[in-house]
Design a protein around this motif. Structure first.
Motif, PDB file in Angstrom:
ATOM      1  N   VAL A   1       1.161  -0.886   0.088  1.00  0.00           N
ATOM      2  CA  VAL A   1       0.277  -0.309   0.278  1.00  0.00           C
ATOM      3  C   VAL A   1       0.563   1.007   0.205  1.00  0.00           C
ATOM      4  O   VAL A   1       0.922   1.836  -0.523  1.00  0.00           O
ATOM      5  CB  VAL A   1      -1.190   0.190   1.553  1.00  0.00           C
ATOM      6  CG1 VAL A   1      -1.704   0.563   1.216  1.00  0.00           C
ATOM      7  CG2 VAL A   1      -2.070  -1.277   0.610  1.00  0.00           C
ATOM      8  N   LYS A   2       2.143   1.293   1.020  1.00  0.00           N
ATOM      9  CA  LYS A   2       2.942   2.579   0.374  1.00  0.00           C
ATOM     10  C   LYS A   2       3.533   2.276  -0.869  1.00  0.00           C
ATOM     11  O   LYS A   2       3.671   3.942  -0.711  1.00  0.00           O
ATOM     12  CB  LYS A   2       4.437   2.205   1.288  1.00  0.00           C
ATOM     13  CG  LYS A   2       4.217   2.204   2.968  1.00  0.00           C
ATOM     14  CD  LYS A   2       5.518   1.713   4.037  1.00  0.00           C
ATOM     15  CE  LYS A   2       4.796   1.272   4.548  1.00  0.00           C
ATOM     16  NZ  LYS A   2       6.222   0.563   6.024  1.00  0.00           N
ATOM     17  N   THR A   3       3.348   1.860  -1.561  1.00  0.00           N
ATOM     18  CA  THR A   3       4.321   1.725  -3.127  1.00  0.00           C
ATOM     19  C   THR A   3       3.031   2.329  -3.568  1.00  0.00           C
ATOM     20  O   THR A   3       3.616   2.897  -4.834  1.00  0.00           O
ATOM     21  CB  THR A   3       4.454   0.988  -3.396  1.00  0.00           C
ATOM     22  OG1 THR A   3       3.802  -0.436  -3.785  1.00  0.00           O
ATOM     23  CG2 THR A   3       5.415  -0.126  -2.566  1.00  0.00           C
TER      24      THR A   3
ATOM     25  N   ILE B   1      -6.041   1.783  -1.419  1.00  0.00           N
ATOM     26  CA  ILE B   1      -5.726   2.030  -0.112  1.00  0.00           C
ATOM     27  C   ILE B   1      -6.678   2.240   0.793  1.00  0.00           C
ATOM     28  O   ILE B   1      -5.905   1.264   2.230  1.00  0.00           O
ATOM     29  CB  ILE B   1      -4.801   3.444  -0.505  1.00  0.00           C
ATOM     30  CG1 ILE B   1      -3.489   3.699  -1.642  1.00  0.00           C
ATOM     31  CG2 ILE B   1      -4.492   4.081   1.022  1.00  0.00           C
ATOM     32  CD1 ILE B   1      -3.559   5.035  -2.055  1.00  0.00           C
ATOM     33  N   ILE B   2      -7.790   2.683   0.425  1.00  0.00           N
ATOM     34  CA  ILE B   2      -8.408   2.738   1.852  1.00  0.00           C
ATOM     35  C   ILE B   2      -9.249   1.430   2.157  1.00  0.00           C
ATOM     36  O   ILE B   2      -8.985   1.138   3.425  1.00  0.00           O
ATOM     37  CB  ILE B   2      -9.504   3.861   1.492  1.00  0.00           C
ATOM     38  CG1 ILE B   2      -9.271   5.124   1.698  1.00  0.00           C
ATOM     39  CG2 ILE B   2     -11.033   3.838   2.738  1.00  0.00           C
ATOM     40  CD1 ILE B   2     -10.138   6.230   0.874  1.00  0.00           C
ATOM     41  N   SER B   3      -9.331   0.660   1.330  1.00  0.00           N
ATOM     42  CA  SER B   3      -9.676  -0.909   1.821  1.00  0.00           C
ATOM     43  C   SER B   3      -8.633  -1.223   2.419  1.00  0.00           C
ATOM     44  O   SER B   3      -9.125  -2.357   3.035  1.00  0.00           O
ATOM     45  CB  SER B   3     -10.237  -1.397   0.718  1.00  0.00           C
ATOM     46  OG  SER B   3     -10.948  -2.729   0.924  1.00  0.00           O
ATOM     47  N   ALA B   4      -7.703  -1.755   1.685  1.00  0.00           N
ATOM     48  CA  ALA B   4      -6.998  -2.306   2.363  1.00  0.00           C
ATOM     49  C   ALA B   4      -5.899  -2.165   4.164  1.00  0.00           C
ATOM     50  O   ALA B   4      -5.398  -2.551   4.471  1.00  0.00           O
ATOM     51  CB  ALA B   4      -4.930  -2.111   1.122  1.00  0.00           C
TER      52      ALA B   4
ATOM     53  N   ALA C   1      -3.538  -8.825  -6.559  1.00  0.00           N
ATOM     54  CA  ALA C   1      -4.520  -7.868  -6.930  1.00  0.00           C
ATOM     55  C   ALA C   1      -3.808  -6.141  -6.525  1.00  0.00           C
ATOM     56  O   ALA C   1      -4.191  -5.760  -7.710  1.00  0.00           O
ATOM     57  CB  ALA C   1      -5.837  -7.921  -6.809  1.00  0.00           C
ATOM     58  N   ALA C   2      -3.205  -6.108  -5.805  1.00  0.00           N
ATOM     59  CA  ALA C   2      -3.049  -5.038  -5.631  1.00  0.00           C
ATOM     60  C   ALA C   2      -1.997  -4.573  -6.519  1.00  0.00           C
ATOM     61  O   ALA C   2      -1.589  -3.029  -6.961  1.00  0.00           O
ATOM     62  CB  ALA C   2      -2.811  -4.091  -4.151  1.00  0.00           C
ATOM     63  N   ILE C   3      -1.086  -5.521  -6.593  1.00  0.00           N
ATOM     64  CA  ILE C   3      -0.001  -5.356  -6.735  1.00  0.00           C
ATOM     65  C   ILE C   3      -0.318  -4.927  -8.735  1.00  0.00           C
ATOM     66  O   ILE C   3       0.465  -4.441  -9.592  1.00  0.00           O
ATOM     67  CB  ILE C   3       1.673  -6.099  -6.613  1.00  0.00           C
ATOM     68  CG1 ILE C   3       2.117  -6.312  -5.640  1.00  0.00           C
ATOM     69  CG2 ILE C   3       2.370  -6.229  -8.022  1.00  0.00           C
ATOM     70  CD1 ILE C   3       2.707  -7.415  -5.617  1.00  0.00           C
TER      71      ILE C   3
ATOM     72  N   VAL D   1      -7.895  14.887   2.370  1.00  0.00           N
ATOM     73  CA  VAL D   1      -7.784  13.344   2.885  1.00  0.00           C
ATOM     74  C   VAL D   1      -6.751  12.360   2.211  1.00  0.00           C
ATOM     75  O   VAL D   1      -6.118  11.784   2.672  1.00  0.00           O
ATOM     76  CB  VAL D   1      -9.386  12.345   3.373  1.00  0.00           C
ATOM     77  CG1 VAL D   1      -9.363  11.015   4.123  1.00  0.00           C
ATOM     78  CG2 VAL D   1     -10.233  13.741   3.969  1.00  0.00           C
ATOM     79  N   ILE D   2      -7.418  11.632   0.751  1.00  0.00           N
ATOM     80  CA  ILE D   2      -6.356  10.834   0.564  1.00  0.00           C
ATOM     81  C   ILE D   2      -5.011  11.150   0.026  1.00  0.00           C
ATOM     82  O   ILE D   2      -4.421  10.425  -0.096  1.00  0.00           O
ATOM     83  CB  ILE D   2      -7.069  10.460  -1.239  1.00  0.00           C
ATOM     84  CG1 ILE D   2      -6.453   9.405  -1.482  1.00  0.00           C
ATOM     85  CG2 ILE D   2      -7.471  10.770  -1.833  1.00  0.00           C
ATOM     86  CD1 ILE D   2      -6.377   8.234  -0.347  1.00  0.00           C
ATOM     87  N   ARG D   3      -4.855  12.669  -0.487  1.00  0.00           N
ATOM     88  CA  ARG D   3      -4.133  13.236  -0.300  1.00  0.00           C
ATOM     89  C   ARG D   3      -2.447  13.404   0.634  1.00  0.00           C
ATOM     90  O   ARG D   3      -1.439  13.290   0.988  1.00  0.00           O
ATOM     91  CB  ARG D   3      -4.095  15.056  -0.867  1.00  0.00           C
ATOM     92  CG  ARG D   3      -4.537  15.127  -2.497  1.00  0.00           C
ATOM     93  CD  ARG D   3      -3.575  15.441  -3.389  1.00  0.00           C
ATOM     94  NE  ARG D   3      -3.882  15.431  -5.014  1.00  0.00           N
ATOM     95  CZ  ARG D   3      -3.417  15.565  -5.545  1.00  0.00           C
ATOM     96  NH1 ARG D   3      -1.859  14.773  -5.207  1.00  0.00           N
ATOM     97  NH2 ARG D   3      -3.516  15.870  -6.519  1.00  0.00           N
ATOM     98  N   PHE D   4      -3.551  13.228   2.391  1.00  0.00           N
ATOM     99  CA  PHE D   4      -2.662  13.089   2.901  1.00  0.00           C
ATOM    100  C   PHE D   4      -2.900  12.244   3.479  1.00  0.00           C
ATOM    101  O   PHE D   4      -1.063  11.328   3.615  1.00  0.00           O
ATOM    102  CB  PHE D   4      -2.885  13.722   4.298  1.00  0.00           C
ATOM    103  CG  PHE D   4      -2.879  13.539   5.928  1.00  0.00           C
ATOM    104  CD1 PHE D   4      -1.848  14.001   6.247  1.00  0.00           C
ATOM    105  CD2 PHE D   4      -2.772  12.166   6.608  1.00  0.00           C
ATOM    106  CE1 PHE D   4      -1.489  13.547   7.124  1.00  0.00           C
ATOM    107  CE2 PHE D   4      -2.498  11.713   7.741  1.00  0.00           C
ATOM    108  CZ  PHE D   4      -1.549  12.319   8.048  1.00  0.00           C
ATOM    109  N   MET D   5      -3.352  11.027   3.151  1.00  0.00           N
ATOM    110  CA  MET D   5      -2.702   9.573   3.577  1.00  0.00           C
ATOM    111  C   MET D   5      -1.656   8.856   2.670  1.00  0.00           C
ATOM    112  O   MET D   5      -0.676   8.488   2.447  1.00  0.00           O
ATOM    113  CB  MET D   5      -4.312   8.585   2.855  1.00  0.00           C
ATOM    114  CG  MET D   5      -5.427   8.605   3.838  1.00  0.00           C
ATOM    115  SD  MET D   5      -6.077   7.359   3.034  1.00  0.00           S
ATOM    116  CE  MET D   5      -7.665   7.360   4.642  1.00  0.00           C
ATOM    117  N   ASP D   6      -1.815   9.793   1.042  1.00  0.00           N
ATOM    118  CA  ASP D   6      -0.392   9.660   0.255  1.00  0.00           C
ATOM    119  C   ASP D   6       0.956  10.207   1.400  1.00  0.00           C
ATOM    120  O   ASP D   6       1.676   8.953   0.953  1.00  0.00           O
ATOM    121  CB  ASP D   6      -1.022  10.067  -1.342  1.00  0.00           C
ATOM    122  CG  ASP D   6      -1.571   9.467  -2.002  1.00  0.00           C
ATOM    123  OD1 ASP D   6      -2.184   8.635  -1.491  1.00  0.00           O
ATOM    124  OD2 ASP D   6      -2.220  10.135  -3.191  1.00  0.00           O
ATOM    125  N   LYS D   7       0.546  11.410   1.507  1.00  0.00           N
ATOM    126  CA  LYS D   7       1.749  11.312   2.207  1.00  0.00           C
ATOM    127  C   LYS D   7       2.424  11.139   3.557  1.00  0.00           C
ATOM    128  O   LYS D   7       3.521  10.328   3.315  1.00  0.00           O
ATOM    129  CB  LYS D   7       1.746  12.913   2.269  1.00  0.00           C
ATOM    130  CG  LYS D   7       2.876  14.184   2.916  1.00  0.00           C
ATOM    131  CD  LYS D   7       2.180  15.221   2.926  1.00  0.00           C
ATOM    132  CE  LYS D   7       1.760  15.413   4.340  1.00  0.00           C
ATOM    133  NZ  LYS D   7       1.121  16.810   4.552  1.00  0.00           N
TER     134      LYS D   7
END
Length: 549
Positions: free
Chosen positions: A40-42, A65-68, A89-91, A172-178
């Motif tokens: 998920v980090k990748t 990302i959210i589901s994982a 599946a994520a990869i 929210v998702i932008r912060f999760m990415d960061k």
């Protein structure tokens, strides 16, 4: 060690589970969860690039990302084979998005770690923990990384529920990415990570506000409601977890089926929403908090639907295994799984409804009713009455006792603490922690119940809004000047994002129990104590003196 996990309050010996999770997950499940988070980090790197490039597949990566993050919360997914498929599946999704970015000429320079693709599902089952939190050697950095990751998991749970109802926020998702990318950035030290942890709390407030908006605009503002806790004479379905959309579709599909629908655990607050009151077969609440489910699921007799976290692995002797259904992020080997809805469609609950018709009615466990529905809109409507009661000295203190329940006997403390509170104290609660005292006869103050239940842990935002409303009503500069004290129980990751959210709002002197998190190093714990007054709990008598005076 065959695994390592210390993300919940019940971590073995107060330090971490190394052979099998106290929650019941196997070492294979724990290791695959570590690999999943590593992947998920990748994903975060390519998701941020896909958003910048305006690719349609950015939405698929956001959901993944959210589901994982949600899937790896305590008591959600116990199925190693399913987790293995999810990682693969994520990869693949990551590589699909990367190919599109490359074709569009929008592929940024890639850090080496985002190209990770090592091993197989079988090797991950035994070696996955090497990608987990313990590979960070510096104790304080490791602690802050875990605190940030656990906050992200709680945030993802709230974001997931909002997204199911069609509500999203790019911030929210932008912060999760960061934040996910920061977890593998060795250039960041303790100071930078502390800043990210505090930002996580601030974005947590945004996420909880988003979910509150999604729930109230979809189902109406919760109302003061008396909920029956008695079993009826018809067969029924017991729905547990947190997902209101699943409940709505189950109710709609079972209208003329001749069965009743009961809530369990964190689904109790669904009774407070106006939209669900039109269903005459929405019978009441059955049982208590999540950890009692084995005996209560046995007594229920009908099928059980688990919609989100809070599943306890059924023992081999359980008679209800053939009646256990999961849906959404929840998985358990051998349980029937109801697949996700297609875009614009509904989930198909026909199988569980048909099975319910063949079952006996639930065994009668309790009598009477409980009252709830004191979310922020309802409390605001009572604000004048509440403020008058405070000014007249009839209410001396508000005690926030939100959070999670758990199976350890030390949690009897919260029942004893609530019972010992002076009669001029009012409890503000949300989450399943309330089951420790919501059936006590604590009375009321001028018609205001002494336990004001705002709803699920998902509804903890209401407690923050209530505190801010009282701050305005009393004209004080800070919420810390209010007659409010905080004695919060935690168990899993959603409680952690609530804690971080309160800290970001400036709330100080929070007591957290029954134990402080194992993932807090002495150095990080010292920062929380010195900057925010975070403390643990002791005895009921001592804590009444300390908090109430």
């Amino acid at each position: 060690m065959s695994m390592f996990c210390f993300q919940c309050q019940e971590a073995a010996k107060g330090t971490g589970c190394t052979v099998r999770g106290v929650c019941g997950k196997t070492d294979e499940v724990a290791n695959l969860q570590d690999v999943y988070i590593h992947v998920v980090k990748t994903l975060a790197f390519y998701h941020a690039a896909a958003m910048d490039a305006g690719l349609d597949k950015a939405a698929l990566l956001e959901d993944e990302i959210i589901s994982a993050l949600f899937t790896t919360i305590t008591n959600v997914n116990f199925d190693a084979d399913d987790l293995g498929r999810k990682v693969v599946a994520a990869i693949k999704l990551r590589e699909d998005v990367r190919d599109e970015l490359a074709k569009a000429g929008k592929l940024p320079d890639e850090p080496a770690f985002v190209r990770w693709n090592e091993g197989t599902v079988e090797t991950w089952k035994s070696l996955g923990s090497q990608y987990g939190v313990m590979r960070t050697e510096n104790e304080d950095v490791r602690s802050l990384r875990e605190l940030l990751l656990i906050g992200l998991k709680g945030m993802a749970a709230y974001a997931h529920h909002a997204a199911v109802l069609g509500y999203r926020d790019d911030a929210v998702i932008r912060f999760m990415d960061k934040a996910l990318l920061a977890l593998d950035d060795d250039s960041l030290g303790a100071d930078e990570l502390v800043g990210l942890v505090m930002e996580c709390g601030s974005v947590g407030v945004t996420t909880m506000a988003l979910l509150d908006k999604a729930n109230t605009e979809t189902y109406g503002n919760p109302e003061i409601t008396e909920v029956s806790i008695e079993a009826g004479d018809r067969p029924g379905i017991l729905i547990s977890g947190h997902d209101l959309k699943d409940l709505e579709e189950l109710l709609e599909q079972s209208v003329d089926a001749g069965i009743d629908i009961y809530t369990h655990g964190e689904m109790l607050p669904a009774h407070y929403y106006p939209a669900f009151k039109k269903y005459s077969h929405f019978k009441g609440n059955y049982g208590n908090a999540w950890w009692k489910q084995v005996e209560e699921f046995e007594a229920f007799a009908g099928p059980i639907l688990m919609t989100t976290n809070c599943l306890v692995p059924p023992p081999s002797s359980a008679s209800y295994m053939d009646k256990l259904y999961t849906t959404g992020t929840v998985r358990y080997p051998g349980a029937k799984h109801i697949e996700d809805r297609k875009p614009g469609g509904q989930k198909d609950f026909s199988l569980i409804i048909e099975q319910a018709k063949t079952c006996q009615p639930p065994k009668k466990l309790e009598q009477g009713s409980i009252v709830g529905g004191f979310a922020h809109a309802q409390v605001k409507a009572l604000a004048g009455k509440v403020v008058d009661a405070v000014k007249q000295g009839k209410i001396k203190k508000f005690v926030v006792m939100a959070g999670c329940d758990g199976r350890f006997k030390t949690r009897n403390y919260y029942t004893e603490f609530a019972s010992a509170l002076p009669a001029d104290n009012v409890i503000l609660t949300a989450g399943c922690a309330k089951y420790r005292y919501n059936k006590l006869n604590l009375g009321d103050i001028d018609g205001i119940p002494r336990v004001l239940d705002a709803g699920q842990c998902n509804d903890s935002y209401s407690l923050a809004v209530t505190a801010l409303a009282l701050k305005n009503a009393f004209g004080v500069e800070s919420v810390n000047e209010l007659p409010i004290v905080y004695n919060i129980a935690w168990y899993e990751q959603k409680a952690v994002i609530v804690l971080l959210a309160l800290l970001s709002l400036g709330v100080k002197n929070i007591h957290l129990g029954p134990t402080l998190p194992a993932f807090l190093s002495p150095g990080v714990a010292k920062v929380l104590v010195e900057n925010f007054g975070i403390g643990g709990i002791s005895t009921v008598e001592e804590d009444i003196k300390t908090m109430i005076g």
